[in-house]
Design a protein around this motif. Structure first.
Motif, PDB file in Angstrom:
ATOM      1  N   ILE A 124      19.005  17.128 -17.237  1.00  0.00           N
ATOM      2  CA  ILE A 124      18.981  16.285 -16.044  1.00  0.00           C
ATOM      3  C   ILE A 124      19.805  16.988 -14.964  1.00  0.00           C
ATOM      4  N   LEU A 125      19.276  17.088 -13.750  1.00  0.00           N
ATOM      5  CA  LEU A 125      20.010  17.722 -12.663  1.00  0.00           C
ATOM      6  C   LEU A 125      20.617  16.693 -11.730  1.00  0.00           C
ATOM      7  N   ASP A 126      21.717  17.093 -11.085  1.00  0.00           N
ATOM      8  CA  ASP A 126      22.356  16.256 -10.070  1.00  0.00           C
ATOM      9  C   ASP A 126      21.640  16.466  -8.746  1.00  0.00           C
ATOM     10  N   PHE A 127      21.078  15.406  -8.199  1.00  0.00           N
ATOM     11  CA  PHE A 127      20.378  15.414  -6.918  1.00  0.00           C
ATOM     12  C   PHE A 127      21.345  14.838  -5.884  1.00  0.00           C
ATOM     13  N   VAL A 128      21.644  15.607  -4.838  1.00  0.00           N
ATOM     14  CA  VAL A 128      22.631  15.207  -3.831  1.00  0.00           C
ATOM     15  C   VAL A 128      21.897  14.971  -2.517  1.00  0.00           C
ATOM     16  N   PRO A 129      21.374  13.765  -2.294  1.00  0.00           N
ATOM     17  CA  PRO A 129      20.476  13.535  -1.163  1.00  0.00           C
ATOM     18  C   PRO A 129      21.156  13.177   0.149  1.00  0.00           C
ATOM     19  N   ASN A 130      22.396  12.690   0.117  1.00  0.00           N
ATOM     20  CA  ASN A 130      23.002  12.140   1.329  1.00  0.00           C
ATOM     21  C   ASN A 130      23.296  13.187   2.395  1.00  0.00           C
ATOM     22  N   HIS A 131      23.607  14.413   1.971  1.00  0.00           N
ATOM     23  CA  HIS A 131      24.085  15.416   2.907  1.00  0.00           C
ATOM     24  C   HIS A 131      23.763  16.808   2.396  1.00  0.00           C
ATOM     25  N   SER A 132      23.940  17.773   3.254  1.00  0.00           N
ATOM     26  CA  SER A 132      23.866  19.181   2.868  1.00  0.00           C
ATOM     27  C   SER A 132      25.202  19.832   3.227  1.00  0.00           C
ATOM     28  N   SER A 133      25.294  21.124   3.013  1.00  0.00           N
ATOM     29  CA  SER A 133      26.411  21.895   3.547  1.00  0.00           C
ATOM     30  C   SER A 133      26.165  22.195   5.021  1.00  0.00           C
ATOM     31  N   ASN A 134      27.235  22.382   5.766  1.00  0.00           N
ATOM     32  CA  ASN A 134      27.052  22.812   7.151  1.00  0.00           C
ATOM     33  C   ASN A 134      26.637  24.281   7.237  1.00  0.00           C
ATOM     34  N   VAL A 154      22.462  13.219  11.662  1.00  0.00           N
ATOM     35  CA  VAL A 154      22.794  12.086  12.519  1.00  0.00           C
ATOM     36  C   VAL A 154      23.718  12.581  13.635  1.00  0.00           C
ATOM     37  N   TRP A 155      23.142  12.753  14.814  1.00  0.00           N
ATOM     38  CA  TRP A 155      23.869  13.273  15.973  1.00  0.00           C
ATOM     39  C   TRP A 155      24.117  12.155  16.982  1.00  0.00           C
ATOM     40  N   HIS A 156      25.203  12.299  17.760  1.00  0.00           N
ATOM     41  CA  HIS A 156      25.509  11.286  18.778  1.00  0.00           C
ATOM     42  C   HIS A 156      26.383  11.907  19.868  1.00  0.00           C
ATOM     43  N   ASP A 157      26.172  11.452  21.116  1.00  0.00           N
ATOM     44  CA  ASP A 157      26.955  11.970  22.250  1.00  0.00           C
ATOM     45  C   ASP A 157      28.406  11.524  22.217  1.00  0.00           C
ATOM     46  N   GLY A 158      28.686  10.424  21.521  1.00  0.00           N
ATOM     47  CA  GLY A 158      30.023   9.873  21.527  1.00  0.00           C
ATOM     48  C   GLY A 158      30.242   8.935  22.708  1.00  0.00           C
ATOM     49  N   LYS A 159      31.502   8.581  22.920  1.00  0.00           N
ATOM     50  CA  LYS A 159      31.850   7.659  23.996  1.00  0.00           C
ATOM     51  C   LYS A 159      32.873   8.311  24.935  1.00  0.00           C
ATOM     52  N   ILE A 160      32.891   7.859  26.180  1.00  0.00           N
ATOM     53  CA  ILE A 160      33.896   8.302  27.141  1.00  0.00           C
ATOM     54  C   ILE A 160      34.967   7.232  27.255  1.00  0.00           C
ATOM     55  N   HIS A 194      29.475  12.633   9.092  1.00  0.00           N
ATOM     56  CA  HIS A 194      29.721  13.184   7.741  1.00  0.00           C
ATOM     57  C   HIS A 194      30.542  12.155   6.980  1.00  0.00           C
ATOM     58  N   GLN A 195      29.923  11.505   6.023  1.00  0.00           N
ATOM     59  CA  GLN A 195      30.648  10.475   5.274  1.00  0.00           C
ATOM     60  C   GLN A 195      31.504  11.068   4.166  1.00  0.00           C
ATOM     61  N   PHE A 196      31.359  12.373   3.972  1.00  0.00           N
ATOM     62  CA  PHE A 196      32.239  13.086   3.050  1.00  0.00           C
ATOM     63  C   PHE A 196      32.985  14.148   3.866  1.00  0.00           C
ATOM     64  N   ALA A 197      33.161  15.351   3.370  1.00  0.00           N
ATOM     65  CA  ALA A 197      33.942  16.350   4.084  1.00  0.00           C
ATOM     66  C   ALA A 197      33.252  16.774   5.383  1.00  0.00           C
ATOM     67  N   VAL A 198      34.039  17.342   6.291  1.00  0.00           N
ATOM     68  CA  VAL A 198      33.507  17.853   7.553  1.00  0.00           C
ATOM     69  C   VAL A 198      32.361  18.825   7.302  1.00  0.00           C
ATOM     70  N   GLN A 199      32.441  19.550   6.207  1.00  0.00           N
ATOM     71  CA  GLN A 199      31.422  20.551   5.874  1.00  0.00           C
ATOM     72  C   GLN A 199      30.196  19.947   5.200  1.00  0.00           C
ATOM     73  N   GLN A 200      30.100  18.605   5.158  1.00  0.00           N
ATOM     74  CA  GLN A 200      28.984  17.931   4.492  1.00  0.00           C
ATOM     75  C   GLN A 200      28.297  16.962   5.461  1.00  0.00           C
ATOM     76  N   PRO A 201      27.540  17.486   6.442  1.00  0.00           N
ATOM     77  CA  PRO A 201      26.870  16.615   7.416  1.00  0.00           C
ATOM     78  C   PRO A 201      25.801  15.742   6.767  1.00  0.00           C
ATOM     79  N   ASP A 202      25.746  14.480   7.190  1.00  0.00           N
ATOM     80  CA  ASP A 202      24.774  13.533   6.643  1.00  0.00           C
ATOM     81  C   ASP A 202      23.366  13.829   7.147  1.00  0.00           C
ATOM     82  N   LEU A 203      22.431  13.891   6.212  1.00  0.00           N
ATOM     83  CA  LEU A 203      21.020  14.014   6.575  1.00  0.00           C
ATOM     84  C   LEU A 203      20.529  12.696   7.177  1.00  0.00           C
TER      85      LEU A 203
END
Length: 588
Positions: A124-134, A154-160, A194-203
């Motif tokens: 059985i393999l571990d499937f990691v669907p939430n994110h990839s590496s940056n 998931v990209w966003h301009d942010g707020k001022i 990124h709901q995990f590390a900075v290097q793990q952006p959410d798909l």
């Protein structure tokens, strides 16, 4: 589905204040392989090193498959083995279609699959669907807004900020590994989630191209011969939709902690357990079922990691019209004890939480540890490891063992200087022990020799845990009695007993601190489990739990420190249990 129609229909009832009784409508049931399987989790980096670099690898796993066969394991689940920068030790994947060079090559993986099939073991393999590496090519293309990849993440301009004029993250959302869940990308001039590390952006699963891509990942490895997937970190797969202005809502404070960087500081209403996550699991199940329909062979299994409440977790099983996960992971034996401590009543509560909420016709599963939780023997106490292994093997459904639980391995003592887990590294020397997962990931203990037989090299990627000189496979295999031999007896009983495979289940509290479980099946021996979770000797009358149990019960398996004798009959009307003693008896 054909197998679904064959599953036994279960009816729950509460019996005489003694807990729950789970009854079968027939004495025999046709079950698929995964319904009574013994799953064994391997953390590849820590299982067995074959080339002396101090890091476990695929060839090391292949060399130890006969050990798994000897244990009686049905399927080995491998934590991620895919190409990765190893920021989160494989859970940050840069290429979902290839093998991490530290672990070997695709040919090494194929050799592992070939040998496993020769031994009738499933992989059985571990499937990691939430994110990839940056460092994934997908993310790099998304940063550049290349066609087809603009909204892969998931990209966003942010707020001022109206006061300072500074750009700020879109929301106050927090990541699991401490701090903001948003990171600014200078090249793209946007924040990414990124709901995990900075290097793990959410798909971004609201993008159908991402959905199709991840289905291709599943099909690729099914074609390589795997027997299913454990799906990592499902709760955060989707976040709530933004409002008409494209803004996401802030979470509110929980009051659970004063640490503003800890994820528990805020609720996760908008970033976990969205209804779309359930539907995505149903789609993945269709991929697996379609593969079997087209190519034949055994069923491929889908196991789902979710620490969510029962109302959400149970939806993963499916509904009246759609099949879902075969086994949403049941972590109640971990979480209830973490919150309340180990006792007979809390174990009963953990069992209740699953069996009383599980939809009819579905299969339970039982877990006491994994690579994210301190080792079972350390959490429950070394004196209780046999009892906890008894629970996962005796209760109905599938069992899951994390490497080392069969020999009673305990946590390693990892200093701040040796800490490598990103969760711990994102903290500081004063609090890292609350977060680091390194202690439960120390190398597997094969022998009492150099580096515990894990590697022929001069060092190991994490320090060894103390006590490996006596707690290891070699020593416990040669001992007259050991945790390992008890574990193997449990697996053998589970595989040979029709009562355990198809029987009804009743459980409850016999005396304070004493848990009793009865497994029974028409025309088959009844099995009785007794566990004293207390610190004082208890004398119990089993007939108070089941009036039919008045004749002597024959002892089959006992915990390591028990002084009783296997094969001896014991009076159920007056049975003495020493502190931490655990027994399996039979009417046969």
């Amino acid at each position: 589905m054909r197998f679904f129609l064959l599953l036994t229909f279960f009816i729950f009832s509460v019996g005489s204040g003694n807990g729950c009784q789970l009854e079968n409508s027939s004495t025999e049931a046709t079950k698929d392989w995964w319904e009574t399987a013994q799953f064994y989790q391997i953390y590849p980096r820590s299982f067995k090193d074959s080339d002396g670099d101090g890091i476990g690898d695929l060839n090391g796993i292949t060399s130890k498959l006969e050990y798994l066969k000897d244990l009686g394991v049905t399927a080995a689940w491998l934590s991620p083995i895919f190409t990765s920068p190893m920021v989160d030790f494989g859970y940050d994947i840069s290429d979902f279609f290839d093998i991490q060079p530290e672990y070997g090559t695709l040919e090494d993986f194929r050799a592992l699959i070939k040998r496993a099939k020769e031994l009738d073991l499933k992989i059985i393999l571990d499937f990691v669907p939430n994110h990839s590496s940056n460092e994934s090519s997908w993310f790099k293309k998304s940063v550049k807004r290349e066609k087809g990849y603009e909204d892969y993440y998931v990209w966003h301009d942010g707020k001022i900020n109206a006061t300072t004029g500074d750009r700020e993250p879109p929301t106050n959302w927090l990541q699991y590994f401490r701090g903001s869940a948003w990171e600014w990308n200078e090249e793209r001039q946007q924040y990414y989630l990124h709901q995990f590390a900075v290097q793990q952006p959410d798909l971004n699963y609201r993008n159908p191209l991402v959905v199709d891509q991840m289905k291709r990942v599943l099909r690729y490895w099914l074609n390589e011969g795997v027997s299913g997937f454990r799906c990592d970190a499902l709760p955060p797969l989707f976040e709530v939709l933004p409002d008409a202005d494209g803004q996401f809502p802030d979470e509110v404070m929980t009051g659970a902690t004063d640490d503003p960087d800890d994820r528990d500081y805020l609720t996760t209403t908008y970033i976990e357990n969205q209804p779309e996550t359930i539907d995505m699991v149903y789609q993945w199940r269709t991929v697996l079922d379609d593969h079997k329909r087209i190519f034949g062979g055994n069923s491929s299994v889908l196991l789902i990691e979710t620490y969510s409440a029962a109302w959400f977790s149970m939806q993963f099983y499916g509904n009246r019209s759609t099949e879902g996960a075969h086994l949403p992971f049941n972590f109640n034996l971990i979480t209830v004890m973490e919150q309340k401590g180990l006792s007979a009543s809390h174990v009963q509560e953990a069992i209740d939480l699953w069996l009383n909420n599980m939809p009819a016709g579905r299969t339970a599963n039982w877990v006491i540890g994994n690579h994210d939780k301190r080792r079972a023997a350390s959490r429950y106490g070394e004196e209780h490891i046999d009892a906890m292994n008894m629970l996962v093997m005796i209760l109905p459904g599938a069992s899951v063992t994390y490497q080392g639980e069969e020999i009673g391995m305990t946590d390693g003592d990892i200093s701040w200087e040796d800490t490598v887990d990103p969760w711990g590294c994102n903290s500081n020397p004063d609090i890292y022990e609350q977060y680091t997962r390194d202690p439960e990931r120390t190398p597997f203990q094969w022998t009492s020799g150099s580096n515990a037989g894990f590697t022929d090299g001069p060092s190991t990627w994490l320090p060894l845990a103390d006590g490996y000189e006596t707690v290891n496979v070699e020593t416990e295999s040669s001992a007259d009695r050991s945790h390992l031999k008890i574990y193997k007896s449990l697996v053998a009983l589970r595989k040979s007993s029709k009562t355990l495979q198809n029987g009804s289940t009743k459980y409850g509290i016999l005396e304070e601190d004493v848990l009793v479980i009865r497994r029974s099946l028409t025309n088959s021996p009844t099995l009785v489990v007794l566990i004293n979770f207390g610190t004082e000797t208890k004398t119990v009358d089993v007939s108070q739990f089941d009036k039919s149990l008045t004749a002597n019960l024959n002892l089959l398996i006992r915990s390591l420190d028990s002084t009783k004798t296997e094969g001896t009959g014991y009076d159920p009307l007056s049975l003495s249990l020493e502190p931490a003693e655990a027994l399996i008896l039979t009417t046969e």
